[in-house]
Design a protein around this motif. Structure first.
Motif, PDB file in Angstrom:
ATOM      1  N   UNK A 186      21.421 -37.540  35.862  1.00  5.93           N
ATOM      2  CA  UNK A 186      22.590 -38.347  35.506  1.00  5.93           C
ATOM      3  C   UNK A 186      23.533 -38.496  36.702  1.00  5.93           C
ATOM      4  N   UNK A 187      23.841 -37.399  37.351  1.00  7.25           N
ATOM      5  CA  UNK A 187      24.801 -37.436  38.460  1.00  7.25           C
ATOM      6  C   UNK A 187      24.133 -37.918  39.747  1.00  7.25           C
ATOM      7  N   UNK A 237      23.481 -32.427  16.978  1.00  2.20           N
ATOM      8  CA  UNK A 237      24.075 -33.713  16.590  1.00  2.20           C
ATOM      9  C   UNK A 237      25.437 -33.494  15.945  1.00  2.20           C
ATOM     10  N   UNK A 254      18.191 -29.437  16.117  1.00  2.00           N
ATOM     11  CA  UNK A 254      18.615 -30.816  16.365  1.00  2.00           C
ATOM     12  C   UNK A 254      19.833 -31.181  15.526  1.00  2.00           C
ATOM     13  N   UNK A 283      26.591 -33.968  24.475  1.00  2.00           N
ATOM     14  CA  UNK A 283      25.517 -33.945  23.490  1.00  2.00           C
ATOM     15  C   UNK A 283      24.155 -34.101  24.168  1.00  2.00           C
ATOM     16  N   UNK A 284      24.086 -34.993  25.157  1.00  2.00           N
ATOM     17  CA  UNK A 284      22.773 -35.211  25.770  1.00  2.00           C
ATOM     18  C   UNK A 284      22.350 -33.987  26.568  1.00  2.00           C
ATOM     19  N   UNK A 286      21.138 -31.512  23.951  1.00  2.00           N
ATOM     20  CA  UNK A 286      19.834 -31.913  23.433  1.00  2.00           C
ATOM     21  C   UNK A 286      18.736 -31.520  24.408  1.00  2.00           C
ATOM     22  N   UNK A 310      31.248 -34.399  22.917  1.00  2.00           N
ATOM     23  CA  UNK A 310      31.301 -35.815  23.233  1.00  2.00           C
ATOM     24  C   UNK A 310      29.887 -36.257  23.575  1.00  2.00           C
ATOM     25  N   UNK A 311      29.651 -37.557  23.627  1.00  2.00           N
ATOM     26  CA  UNK A 311      28.272 -38.024  23.849  1.00  2.00           C
ATOM     27  C   UNK A 311      27.621 -37.416  25.084  1.00  2.00           C
ATOM     28  N   UNK A 312      28.426 -37.225  26.138  1.00  2.00           N
ATOM     29  CA  UNK A 312      27.841 -36.695  27.370  1.00  2.00           C
ATOM     30  C   UNK A 312      27.382 -35.260  27.172  1.00  2.00           C
TER      31      UNK A 312
END
Lengths: 170, 351, 124
Positions: free
Chosen positions: A123-124, A64, A60, A76-77, A80, A72-74
């Motif tokens: 998401x998409x 992070x 983890x 990252x998810x 994760x 980038x945040x996208x």
């Protein structure tokens, strides 16, 4: 404990560096998400030489860190989702004692990809992404084999070192 | 153990937060969508634009559809609608009484009068009596080829008497419109659609559709360029595509409108001769100069009016008119396929 | 390496290959070839590949009709019952997203998987 923390720091740093190398040298086969997953090598080593909790936090923390630095945040998810699913599967596989490091690594590679694609579908909002699934299972398997070989070698050598030191300390 | 649990909760919290951030980040990415609807102005409306989701786009598309339908009702000359005084209401009351109408009808009629003055009468909204005669002949001719005929000169001359623009009386204060001549009628076909597209485009900007291309039956209007900053590519359809490309020119626009008037969509044939739906008010006949004329300018209503006007006049006269207008370019396609442009029509070729 | 590892490896490869087969079969079924799709009042009536010359009569219960002809990779309306004949006068279409519309009959023919024209809208 202190020793474990030291190992933990080193391994995290190593995983981070591996992620960076893969970021610098992406494998482009026309399908997004194909990569060797060098960082998984470190996670497996931690899983076998330290323990489950350390491996979890290492994974983890690495994701992070990567997400906050050159990701980038996208991305990252996705990482994760892939990372957590892959780790959970690897822990179960290891506990089950059905597989060697090789099998654990293969499962880790495959489920890392599956986790990512499942999130992507949500998401998409298109199920057509599942077209990629066979490619990603195959690439996950290949990556898993390679990482499995490396992990086995690493674990064999490091085990001696850690246990040797461990006995000294005790 | 307790510390570990606390750490676990902390990590979980961070994860949830990160997830929320990611989802929001993703949602801000705009995607391209295209939607179509029918019904207004007897044609197809296609809207191309960007939105965060299909749902978001569909909602906005619905708003544009409503807006366009509103203008369709106001400018309709064939149907009446409950609680709406529209152009047909005005026509039905010709010679009898003034009709109280919506401010937007007044606005449109003002535009019509203005265009009439600027185009030497080549765009004529009080020309309904002649246009309806041609309309009836066309529909009949399309129904049965054998009976296809064009109106006789006497018929046309008789109708043309009732087309005096001065008999269209607009009372600004009372917000009423009166047709003094009981035989006259309004037909806003040459500007109504253009005016409506302009309003819908402005409305699109208001509701946050910053990068949108609206085409109401080939009457194209851009609200900003594409989301990546590049302009939209609009093709000018080939009026005679039997042997060749579907488009004879492309134009890049990131604001403003382009409207085409042509002889190849609505027409009928009598003894092998083609008669289109556009009628020259000076001859009461379909003009024979061009197969299509396209006009690009800021305002869609003006573009619509001028494409009709230029279709109704010779090239030289039209070019002079265009050059007199600020920020207007045109392209003429002759019956023989010859293409002529005003100075800056085709911005791609200039570069 | 245990025996189970080998079984796992084999199983995954088989799964991936089966997946490939399934995907290619699926995409073959949902053809990607250019086709004209006819709609009446928004409801799909039929799909006609542009590669096959054919003539289709799209008839409605009230007797109104449009004749759709597919020839040389393009679709066009050759005859119709509508009063304005705008659909008949329309040029043949074959490009991605192009359409033939007959408003009086609420009939639309849309091109799917057609050749990309690089044009966002057409003025006519």
């Amino acid at each position: 404990m202190a020793k474990k923390v030291a190992y933990m720091g080193m391994l995290t740093a190593l995983a981070f560096v591996f992620s960076y190398i893969e970021f610098l040298l992406p494998i482009n086969l026309g399908v997004p998400g194909i990569k060797l997953g060098l960082a998984n090598l470190v996670v497996i080593v931690a899983l076998y030489l330290l323990d489950v909790r350390w491996a979890c936090s290492l994974s983890v923390v690495r994701i992070l860190l990567v997400g906050l630095t050159f990701g980038n945040p996208a991305s990252m998810i996705y990482s994760l989702a892939g990372g957590i699913l892959s780790l959970v599967i690897m822990i179960i596989a290891k506990k089950g004692k059905l597989f060697s490091v090789m099998g654990v690594s293969i499962l880790g590679g495959v489920f890392h990809n599956i986790g990512q694609i499942v999130v992507a579908v949500f998401v998409v909002e298109t199920t057509s992404l599942l077209y990629y699934l066979p490619v990603l299972i195959l690439s996950g398997t290949i990556a898993g084999v390679l990482i499995g070989i490396l992990s086995a070698i690493l674990i064999r050598h490091l085990k001696k070192a850690i246990q040797a030191e461990g006995t000294k300390c005790e | 153990m307790k510390k570990l649990r606390q750490a676990g909760i902390l990590v979980a919290a961070v994860l949830v937060l990160a997830g929320v951030v990611c989802i929001q980040y993703y949602n801000q990415k705009l995607q391209r969508y295209e939607g179509q609807f029918f019904g207004s102005f007897d044609t197809v409306t296609t809207v191309t634009g960007y939105a965060k989701s299909q749902k978001d786009f569909s909602e906005k598309l619905g708003l544009l559809e409503e807006k366009l339908a509103h203008y369709h009702q106001l400018f309709d000359i064939y149907h009446t609608y409950d609680g709406v005084n529209n152009i047909k209401t005005i026509n039905d009351a010709a010679g009898k009484q003034a009709v109280k109408v919506d401010g937007e009808i007044l606005d449109l009629l003002r535009l019509g009068k203005d265009m009439y003055a600027r185009t030497e009468g080549k765009v004529h909204i009080a020309y309904g009596s002649v246009l309806s005669l041609w309309h009836d002949c066309r529909e009949e001719g399309l129904r049965s080829q054998e009976q296809a005929r064009i109106p006789t000169e006497e018929e046309l001359a008789k109708r043309a008497v009732h087309t005096d623009m001065d008999d269209l009386v607009i009372d600004e204060e009372a917000a009423t419109v009166f047709l003094r001549d009981g035989e006259m009628s309004l037909d806003v076909g040459s500007i109504g659609k253009g005016y409506a597209v302009q309003k819908v485009a402005e409305y699109a900007r208001e509701i946050g559709m910053e990068h949108t291309l609206i085409s109401v039956g080939g009457n194209v209007c851009a609200v900003g360029g594409k989301a990546d900053g590049t302009p939209w590519v609009v093709g000018v359809e080939n009026p005679r595509p039997d042997n060749g490309e579907p488009y004879i020119a492309t134009v890049e626009i990131d604001s403003g409108c382009i409207v085409t008037s042509g002889d190849y969509q609505r027409y009928y044939e009598v003894e092998g001769e083609r008669y289109c739906h556009i009628i020259d008010p000076d001859t009461n006949m379909p003009p024979q100069y061009f197969s299509s004329v396209s006009v690009r300018t800021k305002d869609s209503g003006v573009a619509d009016a001028f494409s009709t006007a230029l279709f109704n006049m010779e090239y030289e006269a039209g070019l002079a008119l265009v050059e007199n207008m600020e920020d207007m370019e045109a392209m003429w396609v002759g019956k023989d396929g010859q293409i002529r442009y005003s100075g800056g029509f085709n911005n791609d070729e200039e570069k | 390496m245990k025996k189970n590892d080998v079984i796992l490896l084999a199983a995954l490869i088989v799964a991936a290959l089966a997946g490939f087969g399934g995907v290619s079969l699926y995409s073959k079924l949902s053809t990607r070839e250019p086709q004209a799709v006819a709609y009446l009042d928004g409801e799909e009536q039929g799909r006609y590949p542009l590669s096959e010359d054919t003539t289709v009569e799209i008839r409605q219960t009230d007797g109104s009709y449009n004749i759709l002809q597919i020839q040389n990779g393009k679709a066009e309306i050759t005859a119709a019952s509508c009063p304005d004949k705008v659909c008949v006068n329309h040029r043949p279409v074959g490009g991605q997203g192009e359409s033939l519309v007959c408003l009086p009959n609420k009939m639309v023919v849309e091109i799917e998987n057609g050749e990309e024209l690089g044009i966002d809208a057409g003025t006519r």
